[in-house]
Design a protein around this motif. Sequence first.
Motif: not given
Length: 261
Positions: A31-56
């Motif tokens: 699904g796209e929101y203003f021509n953006v695949n929002t699931a792909e964007h969210f997954a890309k952010a999750l992948a980047h956050m996974a490398k940040q040694s986050l507590d939450g």
Amino acid sequence: MAWFDDSVYFSKSSLRLAHITDSHLFADPNGEYFNVNTAEHFAKALAHMAKQSLDGVIFGGDLTQDHSFDSYLLFAELINSSELTCPVFWVPGNHDEIAMLKRISGGQIHSAKHIHTQAMGVLLINSKGPTPAGWVSNEHINEITQRLASVDTPHLVFCHHNPLAINGYLDKHMLENGPQLLNVLVNSGNVAGVFHGHVHNEYAQTFRELSIYATPASSVQFTKNSVQWRQENCGPAYRLLDLTTQDNALTVKTDVVWLNA
């Protein structure tokens, strides 16, 4: 159960958090929101956050765009299939249903609304009102006031709606009693900052010397300083926060991470 009764304690002297917001997912992962695949964007952010040694991770609301329960299931699936291992907390956005957010809570997705250590804390506030604009009920204002009065450590506050106008289209859907909430937070004497989503871009403001930060969306951004509805694909984004305390003062180092599409 009262809003802040569910809490999580971290036995740490500092916290490293991420704030991600406004995913606007659909039941269809394509699904796209203003021509953006929002699931792909969210997954890309999750992948980047996974490398940040986050507590939450704190999700700032507007999970769904099509309001289907399958979009909530997709949110959970994207988190569970990512390499992110820390807990994910949430506040509701104007698009969201709290009952559905609670249904997907469990395990890594946590419904706690008070995150704290021995030296600091975070309150996750419900700004969802009866309209797309935000509203913090009198009952919830009282809950916030009482919780802040019961702690003697500095806290941050997260909500979905912008409590101050940002000179943009979304101002007509801002937190309608924002100044009332902000006065409560300042008057408590132990709130060091407020973070919100909703406005789909990065902003920094102050209210009586209280710092207020807007985190861009993981989906699509809305053009700043435009009273017209204009959007732009700048790639997914989220905010990093490093929290430390000294002499009962909370130091917040925060930066927005932009991930080009």
